[in-house]
Enzyme design. Sequence first.
Site, PDB file in Angstrom:
ATOM      1  N   ASP A 266     109.000  68.891  21.130  1.00  0.00           N
ATOM      2  CA  ASP A 266     108.689  67.729  20.299  1.00  0.00           C
ATOM      3  C   ASP A 266     110.014  66.980  20.069  1.00  0.00           C
ATOM      4  OD1 ASP A 266     107.436  65.791  18.801  1.00  0.00           O
ATOM      5  OD2 ASP A 266     106.347  67.182  17.518  1.00  0.00           O
TER       6      ASP A 266
HETATM    7  C1  NOJ Z   1     106.691  63.462  17.140  1.00  0.00           C
HETATM    8  C2  NOJ Z   1     105.299  63.960  16.981  1.00  0.00           C
HETATM    9  O1  NOJ Z   1     105.290  65.185  16.297  1.00  0.00           O
HETATM   10  C3  NOJ Z   1     104.571  64.152  18.296  1.00  0.00           C
HETATM   11  O2  NOJ Z   1     103.226  64.430  18.046  1.00  0.00           O
HETATM   12  C4  NOJ Z   1     104.711  62.936  19.165  1.00  0.00           C
HETATM   13  O3  NOJ Z   1     104.022  63.127  20.371  1.00  0.00           O
HETATM   14  C5  NOJ Z   1     106.187  62.670  19.407  1.00  0.00           C
HETATM   15  N1  NOJ Z   1     106.839  62.431  18.143  1.00  0.00           N
HETATM   16  C6  NOJ Z   1     106.423  61.486  20.332  1.00  0.00           C
HETATM   17  O4  NOJ Z   1     106.114  60.314  19.700  1.00  0.00           O
END
Ligand code: NOJ
Length: 719
Positions: A266
Amino acid sequence: MKGTKGKPVYLDASQPIDKRIEDLISRMTLEEKVGQTVQYSTFQEKDEALIRQGLIGSFLNVIGAEQTNKIQKIAVEQSRLGIPLIFGLDVIHGFKTIFPIPLGIASSWEPDLAKQTASVAAAEASSEGVRWTFAPMVDIARDPRWGRIAEGAGEDPYLGSAMARSYVEGFQGNDLSKHGTLVACAKHYVAYGGAEGGRDYNTVDVSERTLRDVYLPPFEAAVKAGVGTIMSAFNDLGGVPASCNSFTLTTILRGEWGFEGFVVSDWNSIRELINHGVAATPSEAAKKAFEAGVDMDMVGGVYQTCLVQLVKDGEVSEKTLDAAVRRVLRIKFKLGLFEHPYVELGMSSKVIKRKEHVALALEAARKSIVLLKNKEPILPLKKDVKTIAVIGPLADNQPDLLGCWSFTGEPEDVVTILDGIKRKVSMKTRILYSKGCELEGTAKTEFEDATKKAKEADVAILVVGEGRFITGEASSRSTLDLPGVQDELVKTVFETGVPLVLVLVNGRPLSISWVAEHVPAILEAWHPGIQGGNAVADILFGDYNPAGRLPVTFPRTVGQVPIYYNYKNTGRPASSERWTSKYIDLPVTPLFPFGHGLSYTNFEYSNLRIVPDRIKVNGKVKVTVDIQNVGARKGDEVVQLYIRDVVASVTRPVKELKGFKRITLEPGEKRSVEFTLGLEELAFTNIDMKRVIEPGAIEVMVGKSSEDIQLKGKFEIIA
Ligand code: NOJ
């Protein structure tokens, strides 16, 4: 190595993918290999040189055919090996055609609907150069304070697994190399939804058994459906953060399930291992995450800055690096990016917001709306009501109906609820509108206008709930009340004595106890997407018979959280007896249970058959039940099958959903619905942490919700 047409093997599409990968890897420098593990967000001119050197493998948040083609061209035509980039984006519930939030889609209890919406989202997004979506979010969530509950399928692993499977099939299609597909990403691996106190990014500490029985199943379902990628989560998991957890990322994901795709971290979650306190430096963080099985670093920059040196120093083996690069390349080959790296300009205008897509947005919104209460019954309303007051901060509101994660959507595409109502009623009907109050804040200056209009009306429709930015990521709330002064607005309008219908527009269960007791009709619309207004009006005025069911429990107060239907019995199950497991100041039941939802017609359940009533541990049981529409309207019923394993080597939930079917019946029509219970439904993690079926009695419950059980039976599993 040359291919058949004189091209290098890796560029020869007639060669098997594995051969192409090996050929390509054999040509790559250490730096180019690391490049495939690096993901950047948004493009800046200074990135050009890095792309040219093959040092970036992927971008997120770059959208548009022209823009992606321009950047892709640098990678494909100006880098030494011409390895294409993969462009990723959060396409969560639609790209331009915005559908209901995933919690809403889950309320349809129709996995095929999830599949259809995902396939439309894939067609639209890929026409703008995106080939990878960070969806579906398959986190089980039992705590509505957690804002991200909106992004998933709710609290149940069985329903969640069905939805996970369908989203993957919808996004990816049968063949990733075909036009209009996106590679999916099941996230957030794993147990991110178990954040303590529902506070986003917070610590999770669950037992391995709960992990296996509750949080892992939807991921396993996604893997079985062929999901191409998995995202490692932000959270700590029992002392080992999810983004460096080799037990979940390697032992389970690759070892037990045989996952062959790649894992992306993430956002910055690898560098955040330093904050977690398991790495002292970026280099240590990179090593830990990489060796645990995270193949690509989203934005954090630690693989880019540290991996080459780690390999040179012998801290990370080149074999491990090759394995990761192989996994990333496999997805790029599968997507056909080497053959078709570019998007056809102008294609998006033929794909985006097509008539069929908008029609599906309407169908999805209708199917996701849940009729929570309908006393008297006050709904459906007559279209020729003389005067209707439409009141509330979400009634004439476009942007908030889009819900969280909808930044590619356009508010002007949204049909508001006020508009939907206006389009629906007779020419003679007078509509009086009052905003009543803001979504948040304390001002009550518009209350007077609201009550004045309510007093003039024959019925008032109150549209209240949550704005989109207080749901989703980093939007945990400490209360589940209606925000601002909306609760007081409802009470004030109620006091006028006008018949009242309340429409909720929100991203999580709300503890609306007062409303549930006093307001005669309540419709849960969630954040319903661009066709929300039409769908709500269709239901209010009886053009569509609602059949959504809650995929998550509604608590009476925030103090009841976490509350979910598949709880354990305890040694002292709640009763009127004092020394039992309950709150002394609340009933033990929720406000609205999991699976709850009403209809404008009635269904009768009869003739439960369980065949055979004794099976061996590897056997199967068929459960059949007859359902009849005994009302005067056509409608859908969601038939729900629950089981209870009465005595086992470990404690088992009092109820577990193990089958469901949404069926449509004409008035008077009767149909048999059949379920099969086998290994997948009956196995659980036993005392030895093995997934097995144990001998013993299984209770079978079939009903309209987790609490409204209509028929019961049992069967026996013998050794
Ligand atoms: C953080 C989020 O937790 C995740 O779900 C997302 O896909 C990413 N950012 C990218 O935007």
